[in-house]
Design a protein around this motif. Structure first.
Motif, mmCIF file in Angstrom:
data_model
loop_
_atom_site.group_PDB
_atom_site.id
_atom_site.type_symbol
_atom_site.label_atom_id
_atom_site.label_comp_id
_atom_site.label_asym_id
_atom_site.label_seq_id
_atom_site.Cartn_x
_atom_site.Cartn_y
_atom_site.Cartn_z
ATOM 1 N N GLY A 191 0.815 -1.212 0.000
ATOM 2 C CA GLY A 191 0.000 0.000 0.000
ATOM 3 C C GLY A 191 0.842 1.253 0.000
ATOM 4 O O GLY A 191 1.609 1.510 -0.925
ATOM 5 N N GLY A 192 0.706 2.045 1.063
ATOM 6 C CA GLY A 192 1.372 3.329 1.137
ATOM 7 C C GLY A 192 2.881 3.220 1.215
ATOM 8 O O GLY A 192 3.452 2.162 1.498
ATOM 9 N N ARG A 193 3.519 4.334 0.966
ATOM 10 C CA ARG A 193 4.972 4.375 0.998
ATOM 11 C C ARG A 193 5.473 4.152 2.422
ATOM 12 O O ARG A 193 4.811 4.499 3.397
ATOM 13 C CB ARG A 193 5.439 5.739 0.490
ATOM 14 N N LEU A 194 6.666 3.570 2.537
ATOM 15 C CA LEU A 194 7.233 3.283 3.846
ATOM 16 C C LEU A 194 7.570 4.566 4.583
ATOM 17 O O LEU A 194 8.198 5.471 4.023
ATOM 18 C CB LEU A 194 8.501 2.437 3.698
ATOM 19 N N VAL A 195 7.169 4.651 5.831
ATOM 20 C CA VAL A 195 7.522 5.764 6.704
ATOM 21 C C VAL A 195 8.198 5.159 7.930
ATOM 22 O O VAL A 195 7.562 4.456 8.721
ATOM 23 C CB VAL A 195 6.281 6.587 7.119
ATOM 24 N N LEU A 196 9.495 5.403 8.085
ATOM 25 C CA LEU A 196 10.286 4.803 9.152
ATOM 26 C C LEU A 196 10.721 5.848 10.152
ATOM 27 O O LEU A 196 10.646 7.057 9.902
ATOM 28 C CB LEU A 196 11.510 4.085 8.559
ATOM 29 N N SER A 197 11.200 5.375 11.303
ATOM 30 C CA SER A 197 11.585 6.279 12.391
ATOM 31 C C SER A 197 13.015 6.760 12.269
ATOM 32 O O SER A 197 13.459 7.549 13.096
ATOM 33 C CB SER A 197 11.402 5.570 13.738
ATOM 34 N N ARG A 198 13.745 6.292 11.268
ATOM 35 C CA ARG A 198 15.154 6.671 11.108
ATOM 36 C C ARG A 198 15.452 6.818 9.627
ATOM 37 O O ARG A 198 14.743 6.289 8.757
ATOM 38 C CB ARG A 198 16.064 5.603 11.728
ATOM 39 N N LYS A 199 16.517 7.524 9.326
ATOM 40 C CA LYS A 199 16.984 7.638 7.952
ATOM 41 C C LYS A 199 17.798 6.398 7.628
ATOM 42 O O LYS A 199 18.751 6.068 8.339
ATOM 43 C CB LYS A 199 17.826 8.901 7.770
ATOM 44 N N VAL A 200 17.415 5.697 6.578
ATOM 45 C CA VAL A 200 18.053 4.427 6.242
ATOM 46 C C VAL A 200 18.819 4.564 4.927
ATOM 47 O O VAL A 200 18.570 5.467 4.125
ATOM 48 C CB VAL A 200 17.005 3.293 6.129
ATOM 49 N N THR A 201 19.749 3.638 4.738
ATOM 50 C CA THR A 201 20.439 3.510 3.456
ATOM 51 C C THR A 201 19.672 2.494 2.621
ATOM 52 O O THR A 201 19.521 1.341 3.019
ATOM 53 C CB THR A 201 21.894 3.053 3.660
ATOM 54 N N TRP A 202 19.185 2.935 1.469
ATOM 55 C CA TRP A 202 18.285 2.130 0.641
ATOM 56 C C TRP A 202 19.039 1.696 -0.612
ATOM 57 O O TRP A 202 19.481 2.519 -1.404
ATOM 58 C CB TRP A 202 17.071 2.967 0.288
ATOM 59 N N LYS A 203 19.210 0.380 -0.782
ATOM 60 C CA LYS A 203 19.941 -0.148 -1.930
ATOM 61 C C LYS A 203 19.043 -1.123 -2.688
ATOM 62 O O LYS A 203 18.471 -2.037 -2.088
ATOM 63 C CB LYS A 203 21.221 -0.859 -1.490
ATOM 64 N N ALA A 204 18.948 -0.921 -3.983
ATOM 65 C CA ALA A 204 18.192 -1.825 -4.849
ATOM 66 C C ALA A 204 19.185 -2.584 -5.724
ATOM 67 O O ALA A 204 19.978 -1.979 -6.453
ATOM 68 C CB ALA A 204 17.209 -1.050 -5.709
ATOM 69 N N VAL A 205 19.158 -3.911 -5.647
ATOM 70 C CA VAL A 205 20.106 -4.742 -6.390
ATOM 71 C C VAL A 205 19.334 -5.827 -7.123
ATOM 72 O O VAL A 205 18.199 -6.157 -6.759
ATOM 73 C CB VAL A 205 21.152 -5.375 -5.446
ATOM 74 N N PRO A 206 19.934 -6.413 -8.160
ATOM 75 C CA PRO A 206 19.260 -7.524 -8.850
ATOM 76 C C PRO A 206 19.079 -8.714 -7.910
ATOM 77 O O PRO A 206 19.848 -8.921 -6.976
ATOM 78 C CB PRO A 206 20.222 -7.859 -10.000
ATOM 79 N N THR A 207 18.071 -9.486 -8.190
ATOM 80 C CA THR A 207 17.770 -10.650 -7.367
ATOM 81 C C THR A 207 17.828 -11.915 -8.203
ATOM 82 O O THR A 207 17.630 -11.877 -9.423
ATOM 83 C CB THR A 207 16.382 -10.527 -6.711
ATOM 84 N N THR A 208 18.100 -13.024 -7.540
ATOM 85 C CA THR A 208 18.170 -14.314 -8.237
ATOM 86 C C THR A 208 16.805 -14.972 -8.341
ATOM 87 O O THR A 208 16.668 -16.004 -8.989
ATOM 88 C CB THR A 208 19.117 -15.259 -7.488
#
Length: 384
Positions: free
Chosen positions: A157-174
């Motif tokens: 559903g809605g976009r993620l709202v977290l309590s901290r600033k995170v490092t977000w990495k998108a990588v290929p998956t197997t």
């Protein structure tokens, strides 16, 4: 282990400690008067000496301890794990852990109970967004968090709202996402009154649009007194007459019916608008009846009142009305980067807090038994 209270406001019950204290100050232990002859010459009303005196201090202490234990139990005390303060790198199942550097961080899988990434990857899950929120709530506020996710994944559903600033990495998956099954068009069953027979043509045309070339349309039209065909899932009711008992039972078991604007609706609760025209005027309402859905048009089935009947996209609109498509679940990771929001309660998702109330219940029972023994024992001190 870190002690904590889930309901600290309940500690206000500690004010009740003043009750036994006031009773012991105001009410002295019962006295016993002993008469003997020499007392006749003494003043019967001597001036008393005013001084504070607490009798039976052990009993008073036990009563105060009992109230304190009850107040603490109401505050829901727990012991929660202190946790690992190292930075956390969370990987979605299906990602090769070898391509993510260790960097002395604690690596876990985004799976139930967050197992270590040093072990084999668990099966992929569709609850990735929920697990991210849970992990964010469980970690200490100062712990850096890196999330390694597939380039596309299932969202809830809605976009993620977290309590901290995170490092977000998108990588290929197997893991190759499974192809979603194609939706089958609805098989239309129409039941009409004699004066509404002309309206059947609009739904016959829609059924023909659903059918492949040289394929017989899945369409069944008959007067209202005819039973529904076996396996029917959608019904168009073109009559102002009430639904029959057989049709009502069919809806309760999960059927979907579209009623004419003047047909009595079996829905007694609230209804929602599920179809609007170009100027946002409602064209159809929806309500629940048992396990089924009841849809009702708000206008007569005539092109003059309902121009959508003769528009080219009417078959698609009818299909969406009778069988709404599932909301798109797969999102691109680059478009789903978490945003920073307010932190939730620190213990909202504590994985394994140790509840101390059972132990406090034993202590309260022991204190109560001790208080009753001290208050009712035979050799209780009595002032002479």
């Amino acid at each position: 282990m870190i002690p904590a209270l889930l309901l600290p406001a309940a500690l206000a019950a500690l004010l009740a400690v003043a009750v036994p204290l006031a009773i012991h100050i105001a009410r002295r232990t019962e006295t016993r008067t002993i008469d003997f002859a020499a007392l006749r010459w003494l003043n019967p009303n001597p001036k008393p000496v005013q001084r504070l005196q607490l009798d039976e201090r052990l009993l008073l202490a036990v009563r105060i301890a009992l109230i304190v234990a009850i107040a603490v139990a109401l505050a829901r005390p727990v012991l929660r794990p202190s946790g690992d303060e190292r930075p956390v790198v969370a990987l979605a199942p299906g990602i090769d852990a070898a391509q993510v550097p260790d960097d002395a961080a604690r690596r876990v899988w985004l799976a139930p109970d967050f197992p270590s990434a040093d072990h084999a990857a668990p099966p992929a899950t569709a609850d990735l967004a929920s697990l991210i929120r849970q992990l964010d709530a469980e970690l200490p506020a100062a712990t850096p968090l890196t999330l390694v996710v597939p380039q596309t994944f299932e969202a809830d559903g809605g976009r993620l709202v977290l309590s901290r600033k995170v490092t977000w990495k998108a990588v290929p998956t197997t893991v190759t996402p499974s192809a979603k099954p194609e939706r089958a068009p609805p098989a239309l069953a129409v039941r009409y009154a004699a004066e509404r027979v002309e309206a059947v043509q609009y739904f016959r045309a829609a059924a023909s649009a659903y059918a492949e070339s040289e394929q017989t349309p899945a369409f069944d039209a008959a007067p209202v007194d005819q039973p529904l065909p076996g396996g029917a899932q959608t019904l168009i009711w073109l009559s102002g007459a009430p639904l029959s008992d057989a049709v009502l039972s069919w809806i309760e078991r999960g059927g979907v019916v579209l009623l004419a604007d003047d047909a009595p609706s079996p829905v007694e609760g609230s209804k929602t608008v599920v179809w609007r025209d170009a100027v946002a005027e409602p064209l159809a309402l929806e309500g629940r009846y048992g396990q089924g859905r009841v849809l009702q048009l708000t206008r007569p089935l005539a092109p003059k009142s309902l121009p959508a009947l003769v528009e080219p996209d009417f078959p698609d609109r009818l299909w969406t009305l009778l069988d709404p498509p599932p909301a798109p679940a797969r999102v691109a990771a680059q478009d789903y980067t978490p945003t920073l929001g307010e932190a939730g309660p620190a213990l909202a998702f504590n994985p394994h807090p140790i509840d101390l109330r059972p132990w406090l219940a034993v202590l309260i029972a022991a204190l109560f038994a001790g208080e009753r023994w001290l208050a009712t024992r035979r050799n209780r001190a009595v002032m002479a």
